[in-house]
Design a protein around this motif. Structure first.
Motif, PDB file in Angstrom:
ATOM      1  N   ALA A  26       0.828  -1.203   0.000  1.00 59.43           N
ATOM      2  CA  ALA A  26       0.000   0.000   0.000  1.00 59.43           C
ATOM      3  C   ALA A  26       0.865   1.257   0.000  1.00 59.43           C
ATOM      4  O   ALA A  26       0.587   2.219  -0.724  1.00 59.43           O
ATOM      5  CB  ALA A  26      -0.937   0.002   1.208  1.00 59.43           C
ATOM      6  N   MET A  27       1.920   1.268   0.803  1.00 62.27           N
ATOM      7  CA  MET A  27       2.814   2.424   0.849  1.00 62.27           C
ATOM      8  C   MET A  27       3.528   2.611  -0.490  1.00 62.27           C
ATOM      9  O   MET A  27       3.710   3.739  -0.949  1.00 62.27           O
ATOM     10  CB  MET A  27       3.839   2.270   1.982  1.00 62.27           C
ATOM     11  CG  MET A  27       3.221   2.329   3.370  1.00 62.27           C
ATOM     12  SD  MET A  27       2.354   3.869   3.695  1.00 62.27           S
ATOM     13  CE  MET A  27       3.710   4.968   3.869  1.00 62.27           C
ATOM     14  N   LYS A  28       3.921   1.513  -1.118  1.00 67.04           N
ATOM     15  CA  LYS A  28       4.590   1.584  -2.411  1.00 67.04           C
ATOM     16  C   LYS A  28       3.635   2.164  -3.464  1.00 67.04           C
ATOM     17  O   LYS A  28       4.002   3.058  -4.229  1.00 67.04           O
ATOM     18  CB  LYS A  28       5.055   0.194  -2.835  1.00 67.04           C
ATOM     19  CG  LYS A  28       5.821   0.158  -4.124  1.00 67.04           C
ATOM     20  CD  LYS A  28       6.267  -1.266  -4.419  1.00 67.04           C
ATOM     21  CE  LYS A  28       6.940  -1.357  -5.759  1.00 67.04           C
ATOM     22  NZ  LYS A  28       7.308  -2.727  -6.099  1.00 67.04           N
ATOM     23  N   SER A  29       2.406   1.692  -3.492  1.00 65.57           N
ATOM     24  CA  SER A  29       1.411   2.199  -4.438  1.00 65.57           C
ATOM     25  C   SER A  29       1.114   3.671  -4.192  1.00 65.57           C
ATOM     26  O   SER A  29       0.999   4.461  -5.137  1.00 65.57           O
ATOM     27  CB  SER A  29       0.116   1.402  -4.340  1.00 65.57           C
ATOM     28  OG  SER A  29       0.345   0.062  -4.674  1.00 65.57           O
ATOM     29  N   LEU A  30       1.006   4.055  -2.949  1.00 63.83           N
ATOM     30  CA  LEU A  30       0.746   5.443  -2.594  1.00 63.83           C
ATOM     31  C   LEU A  30       1.903   6.342  -3.028  1.00 63.83           C
ATOM     32  O   LEU A  30       1.692   7.438  -3.548  1.00 63.83           O
ATOM     33  CB  LEU A  30       0.504   5.569  -1.088  1.00 63.83           C
ATOM     34  CG  LEU A  30       0.139   6.958  -0.576  1.00 63.83           C
ATOM     35  CD1 LEU A  30      -1.186   7.409  -1.164  1.00 63.83           C
ATOM     36  CD2 LEU A  30       0.068   6.953   0.939  1.00 63.83           C
ATOM     37  N   GLY A  31       3.132   5.873  -2.833  1.00 64.56           N
ATOM     38  CA  GLY A  31       4.307   6.644  -3.241  1.00 64.56           C
ATOM     39  C   GLY A  31       4.376   6.835  -4.744  1.00 64.56           C
ATOM     40  O   GLY A  31       4.677   7.923  -5.230  1.00 64.56           O
ATOM     41  N   VAL A  32       4.080   5.780  -5.498  1.00 61.56           N
ATOM     42  CA  VAL A  32       4.086   5.882  -6.960  1.00 61.56           C
ATOM     43  C   VAL A  32       2.989   6.833  -7.430  1.00 61.56           C
ATOM     44  O   VAL A  32       3.214   7.673  -8.312  1.00 61.56           O
ATOM     45  CB  VAL A  32       3.927   4.480  -7.603  1.00 61.56           C
ATOM     46  CG1 VAL A  32       3.668   4.579  -9.089  1.00 61.56           C
ATOM     47  CG2 VAL A  32       5.164   3.640  -7.338  1.00 61.56           C
ATOM     48  N   ALA A  33       1.807   6.739  -6.855  1.00 63.12           N
ATOM     49  CA  ALA A  33       0.704   7.623  -7.235  1.00 63.12           C
ATOM     50  C   ALA A  33       1.027   9.075  -6.904  1.00 63.12           C
ATOM     51  O   ALA A  33       0.781   9.981  -7.712  1.00 63.12           O
ATOM     52  CB  ALA A  33      -0.582   7.199  -6.529  1.00 63.12           C
ATOM     53  N   LEU A  34       1.592   9.326  -5.740  1.00 62.24           N
ATOM     54  CA  LEU A  34       1.958  10.682  -5.341  1.00 62.24           C
ATOM     55  C   LEU A  34       3.040  11.248  -6.253  1.00 62.24           C
ATOM     56  O   LEU A  34       2.963  12.402  -6.684  1.00 62.24           O
ATOM     57  CB  LEU A  34       2.418  10.692  -3.884  1.00 62.24           C
ATOM     58  CG  LEU A  34       2.728  12.068  -3.293  1.00 62.24           C
ATOM     59  CD1 LEU A  34       1.477  12.927  -3.322  1.00 62.24           C
ATOM     60  CD2 LEU A  34       3.245  11.917  -1.882  1.00 62.24           C
ATOM     61  N   GLY A  35       4.033  10.444  -6.582  1.00 61.37           N
ATOM     62  CA  GLY A  35       5.081  10.888  -7.508  1.00 61.37           C
ATOM     63  C   GLY A  35       4.525  11.214  -8.883  1.00 61.37           C
ATOM     64  O   GLY A  35       4.927  12.188  -9.511  1.00 61.37           O
ATOM     65  N   GLY A  36       3.583  10.399  -9.355  1.00 63.65           N
ATOM     66  CA  GLY A  36       2.953  10.658 -10.645  1.00 63.65           C
ATOM     67  C   GLY A  36       2.159  11.944 -10.652  1.00 63.65           C
ATOM     68  O   GLY A  36       2.183  12.710 -11.613  1.00 63.65           O
ATOM     69  N   LEU A  37       1.430  12.204  -9.569  1.00 66.88           N
ATOM     70  CA  LEU A  37       0.648  13.438  -9.474  1.00 66.88           C
ATOM     71  C   LEU A  37       1.537  14.673  -9.416  1.00 66.88           C
ATOM     72  O   LEU A  37       1.190  15.719  -9.956  1.00 66.88           O
ATOM     73  CB  LEU A  37      -0.265  13.398  -8.254  1.00 66.88           C
ATOM     74  CG  LEU A  37      -1.489  12.496  -8.379  1.00 66.88           C
ATOM     75  CD1 LEU A  37      -2.228  12.415  -7.050  1.00 66.88           C
ATOM     76  CD2 LEU A  37      -2.416  13.011  -9.454  1.00 66.88           C
ATOM     77  N   VAL A  38       2.680  14.562  -8.767  1.00 70.31           N
ATOM     78  CA  VAL A  38       3.596  15.695  -8.681  1.00 70.31           C
ATOM     79  C   VAL A  38       4.237  15.970 -10.043  1.00 70.31           C
ATOM     80  O   VAL A  38       4.399  17.106 -10.460  1.00 70.31           O
ATOM     81  CB  VAL A  38       4.677  15.431  -7.608  1.00 70.31           C
ATOM     82  CG1 VAL A  38       5.791  16.450  -7.686  1.00 70.31           C
ATOM     83  CG2 VAL A  38       4.042  15.439  -6.229  1.00 70.31           C
ATOM     84  N   ALA A  39       4.579  14.919 -10.783  1.00 72.31           N
ATOM     85  CA  ALA A  39       5.276  15.075 -12.061  1.00 72.31           C
ATOM     86  C   ALA A  39       4.339  15.398 -13.221  1.00 72.31           C
ATOM     87  O   ALA A  39       4.775  15.949 -14.225  1.00 72.31           O
ATOM     88  CB  ALA A  39       6.049  13.800 -12.380  1.00 72.31           C
ATOM     89  N   LEU A  40       3.053  15.095 -13.115  1.00 66.51           N
ATOM     90  CA  LEU A  40       2.122  15.265 -14.235  1.00 66.51           C
ATOM     91  C   LEU A  40       2.047  16.683 -14.789  1.00 66.51           C
ATOM     92  O   LEU A  40       2.170  16.869 -15.995  1.00 66.51           O
ATOM     93  CB  LEU A  40       0.726  14.780 -13.838  1.00 66.51           C
ATOM     94  CG  LEU A  40      -0.336  14.887 -14.924  1.00 66.51           C
ATOM     95  CD1 LEU A  40      -0.005  13.937 -16.069  1.00 66.51           C
ATOM     96  CD2 LEU A  40      -1.698  14.592 -14.364  1.00 66.51           C
TER      97      LEU A  40
END
Length: 170
Positions: A6-20
């Motif tokens: 869950a933490m890994k998925s959350l980190g990837v999603a957060l990184g994607g939202l920041v970079a988008l």
């Protein structure tokens, strides 16, 4: 779900939202690099075909928004060899049909002649796939252009605004 996953998925999603936003705002025809046309005549021909589909009126046409480069890039990078062959044959067939019908190239024809040629090609079984491919990519390229999204669709990258302190009326 395990906490680590869950933490890994959350980190990837957060990184994607920041970079988008940075990633999406930096796309321009120049940043994508030039589309590789087999000849300069092919680029001019494709530019006139897309301009026939979406002509310039009070709004910019497909040619001024460089939709022909988008069409070429999509076919070059995203379609299989069969579609590439259909595309190249369609360009050749367009000019050949214009020569047979009006004794001049498609680029030299006026707008009613171009429309007539494209209608004739869309009714012909051998060139129908080419017309459908180019027409769909032209519409997609035009409606995804910055001009269309900002000025016509009134698109905002992040929908909605937060207004924290506003008076409430009763």
């Amino acid at each position: 779900m395990k906490r680590r996953a869950a933490m890994k998925s959350l980190g990837v999603a957060l990184g994607g939202l920041v970079a988008l936003p940075a990633w999406a705002n930096n796309w321009t025809p120049e940043s994508l690099g030039p589309a590789h046309f087999s000849a300069v005549a092919d680029e001019a021909l494709l530019a006139e075909i897309v301009e026939t589909f979406i002509p310039e009126t009070s709004t910019p046409g497909a040619k001024s928004l460089k939709v022909h480069q988008f069409v070429q890039r999509m076919i070059q990078d995203c379609y299989d060899d069969k579609a590439k062959a259909t595309f190249q044959q369609g360009l050749t067939q367009t000019d050949t049909l214009a020569q047979q019908s009006y004794s001049k190239t498609f680029v030299q024809c006026d707008t009613p002649q171009r429309i007539e040629l494209l209608k004739k090609m869309s009714n012909d079984a051998s060139s129908k796939a080419f017309i459908g491919l180019v027409k769909n990519l032209t519409i997609r390229g035009y409606t995804n252009s910055e001009y269309y999204l900002v000025n016509i669709a009134k698109f905002t990258l992040v929908p909605g605004f937060y207004h924290g302190c506003v008076p409430v009326t009763q």
